[in-house]
Design an enzyme around this catalytic site. Structure first.
Site, short mmCIF file in Angstrom:
data_model
loop_
_atom_site.label_atom_id
_atom_site.label_comp_id
_atom_site.label_asym_id
_atom_site.label_seq_id
_atom_site.Cartn_x
_atom_site.Cartn_y
_atom_site.Cartn_z
N GLU A 272 16.51 2.99 -33.16
CA GLU A 272 15.41 2.11 -33.54
C GLU A 272 14.06 2.73 -33.19
O GLU A 272 13.50 2.47 -32.11
CB GLU A 272 15.54 0.74 -32.85
CG GLU A 272 16.67 -0.10 -33.38
CD GLU A 272 16.67 -1.53 -32.87
OE1 GLU A 272 15.85 -1.85 -31.98
OE2 GLU A 272 17.49 -2.32 -33.37
N GLU B 49 23.39 -1.91 -37.08
CA GLU B 49 23.42 -2.86 -35.95
C GLU B 49 22.80 -4.18 -36.40
O GLU B 49 21.79 -4.20 -37.09
CB GLU B 49 22.60 -2.30 -34.78
CG GLU B 49 22.58 -3.23 -33.57
CD GLU B 49 21.64 -2.74 -32.47
OE1 GLU B 49 21.72 -1.54 -32.09
OE2 GLU B 49 20.82 -3.55 -31.99
C1 IDC Z 1 20.17 -4.67 -25.64
C2 IDC Z 1 21.38 -5.09 -24.84
C3 IDC Z 1 20.98 -5.46 -23.45
C4 IDC Z 1 20.19 -4.32 -22.84
C5 IDC Z 1 19.01 -3.96 -23.74
C6 IDC Z 1 18.22 -2.77 -23.23
O1 IDC Z 1 22.02 -6.14 -25.51
O2 IDC Z 1 22.12 -5.74 -22.65
O3 IDC Z 1 19.70 -4.73 -21.58
O4 IDC Z 1 19.49 -3.64 -25.02
O5 IDC Z 1 18.98 -1.61 -23.28
C7 IDC Z 1 18.37 -3.73 -30.24
C8 IDC Z 1 18.82 -2.46 -29.61
C9 IDC Z 1 19.89 -2.74 -28.58
C10 IDC Z 1 19.61 -4.03 -27.83
C11 IDC Z 1 19.70 -5.17 -28.83
C12 IDC Z 1 19.54 -6.57 -28.19
O6 IDC Z 1 19.27 -1.52 -30.55
O7 IDC Z 1 19.92 -1.65 -27.71
O8 IDC Z 1 20.60 -4.21 -26.87
N1 IDC Z 1 18.70 -4.97 -29.86
O9 IDC Z 1 18.28 -6.68 -27.59
N2 IDC Z 1 17.52 -3.83 -31.25
C13 IDC Z 1 17.29 -5.13 -31.48
C14 IDC Z 1 18.04 -5.87 -30.61
#
Ligand code: IDC
Length: 483
Positions: A309, A401
């Site tokens: 991202e 994702e």
């Molecule tokens: C989130 C995980 C969470 C973690 C966070 C930071 O669910 O446990 O603490 O990342 O690493 C994304 C990202 C993905 C995120 C997810 C939800 O690709 O890494 O995971 N998210 O926030 N993009 C939008 C949402």
């Protein structure tokens, strides 16, 4: 380089008429200077099925360099139509088709070639066109000078056979049926050149949830969930790859093997998130992808996702990163599909106030690639769905994702929005992976906390609301074409 043949008498006369023939010079040189040498060869191959086909067209310039070209040909049958093209702008009027270069492939040096393609439809019969023109001059396969109706020097090398169609599949897993994937038009296509949709799950960060990815959990994903795809989310920061490149590379490869053993595709996700500028990790990306692409080159089940991202950066920065990383992958694994992240956390720019036009107008200069779109159903609704629908006819998209909850990864499942999203992706045949196949204590996780320590993954008793919803969607039968 192709030798310049002696000019025909007519050409010399034409050259003399414009005053370029210097006394005493050899005839070949001034004739060429006076009137550009033209010449081209075209190969046109198709992969056909009832009512449709994918055409791959390679244009070789055998004349002087051109900047800007238009390929012309006519379909032999009135029912043949170009429906969706790539690497060129197509127009059709009656049976006459033109394909005009895009910015990145407009310059063709002497001896250079470029490959374009399109998906088409047919009704009565589907014969191949036999005559092609480049900038109005018929392609004879040889080099000719100056004449709009040149004398052929070699026979027209227009292949009329389709590439050999792979035999019917011998197994029933997603990889056994679909084989090596490639992008055709805006679709992900299987070994028969037919569009498919892959549906599957994403791991959580490998640095935190390694205990969730083992033989039992992947058996459940393949057999109970009947998933097509495992996305392997390898964070780069947050105690990820940068802390132990060899260890994480090995962990990714081990999961590629486990997916392969179960007939699932493996999406290798270089999970950049913070910082959002992928350039920050450019050297790491080159090192990592050189290694995994070389190691997995012979496998048919691997797809590469080069930046999860991107955020806080322009599209041109992302494109620049992609154009440096993709060649590293191609050098090691030439035929794999590569997926490129997009602006605004892979929102096609929408979360930054933009849209997909910036990509359409300035695409990554590489073949066989797709673009990432991510959403979280409780946060991203109609405005995002509308843009995906609009972009889907112009760009190959892959939802690597998404979550059923808010963008934080937590909160309640938004069933209505999640259903609207997956119905849209199904209709557009856009592949997807859900965040996450893990027992994280957050709404987006498929398993209840503690599941991975318990070791039972199949069935619904271990699932959260999100997990139950996704399992129901993913385990419905696939409809993969097999010829
Ligand atoms: C989130 C995980 C969470 C973690 C966070 C930071 O669910 O446990 O603490 O990342 O690493 C994304 C990202 C993905 C995120 C997810 C939800 O690709 O890494 O995971 N998210 O926030 N993009 C939008 C949402």
């Amino acid at each position: 380089m192709t030798p310049v043949p002696r000019p025909s008498r007519r050409t010399v006369l034409a050259a003399a008429a414009v005053g370029a023939l210097t006394l005493g010079a050899t005839v070949a040189l001034p004739a060429v200077q006076a009137s550009a040498a033209t010449g081209c060869a075209v190969t046109y191959t198709t992969s056909d099925w009832q009512g449709g086909f994918t055409a791959t067209v390679t244009i070789s310039n055998l004349g002087d360099p051109v900047t800007g070209w238009t390929l012309g040909f006519a379909f032999p049958d009135a029912g043949q139509r170009v429906s969706q093209g790539w690497s060129a702008t197509y127009q059709q009027s009656g049976t006459a088709v033109t394909a005009r270069n895009l910015d990145y492939n407009g310059t063709l040096g002497t001896g250079a070639s470029t490959t374009i393609g399109f998906n088409g439809s047919w009704t009565g019969a589907n014969p191949k066109p036999t005559t092609f023109t480049l900038n109005g001059v018929t392609c004879t396969g040889g080099t000719t000078t100056g004449s709009p109706s040149p004398t052929p020097t070699t026979p027209t090398p227009t292949p009329t056979s389709s590439p050999s169609t792979p035999p019917p599949p011998t197994g029933s897993t997603p990889v056994a049926i679909n084989g090596q994937l490639r992008v055709c038009g805006v679709n992900l296509c299987n070994q028969y050149g037919r569009p498919i949709q892959l549906r599957g799950m994403s791991t959580h960060g490998l640095q935190w949830f390694a205990q969730c990815y083992n033989d039992a959990s992947l058996d459940a994903l393949a057999n109970d969930w009947r998933a097509d795809l495992l996305r392997i989310a390898m964070y780069v920061q947050e105690q990820g790859y940068e802390t132990n490149p060899t260890g994480f590379t090995n962990q990714v490869n081990a999961l590629v093997d486990k997916a392969e053993a179960r007939g699932m595709y493996a999406l290798i996700d270089f999970h950049t998130l913070t910082p959002g500028d992928p350039t920050y990790n450019l050297d790491r990306a080159k090192t990592f992808f050189a290694s995994v692409a070389a190691r997995n080159a012979a496998k048919k089940n691997v797809i590469y996702e080069i930046a999860n991202e991107p955020n806080g950066v322009s599209w041109s920065t992302i494109k620049n990163y992609a154009e440096q990383v993709i060649p590293v992958i191609r050098a090691n694994d030439p035929d794999a599909v590569v997926i490129v992240g997009t602006r605004g956390w892979s929102s096609l720019g929408v979360s930054d106030g933009g849209n997909s036009d910036e990509i359409v107008n300035n695409p990554v200069r590489a073949d066989n690639i797709m673009y990432t779109f991510h959403f979280y159903a409780a946060s991203h609704k109609d405005a995002y769905r509308n843009e995906v629908q609009r972009a889907a006819s112009r760009l190959p998209l892959f939802v690597t994702e998404f979550g059923t909850v808010t963008y934080t990864g937590d909160g309640a499942v938004d069933t209505a929005s999640s259903t609207a999203w997956l119905d849209l992706l199904d209709r557009l045949k856009i592949s997807y992976a859900n965040w996450t196949y893990s027992d994280a204590a957050e709404g987006s996780a498929a398993f209840r906390p503690g599941t991975c320590a318990g070791g039972t993954y199949a069935g619904t008793s271990v699932l959260t609301q999100s997990g139950t919803f996704l399992r129901d969607r993913i385990r419905t039968p696939d409809s993969f074409p097999t010829s």
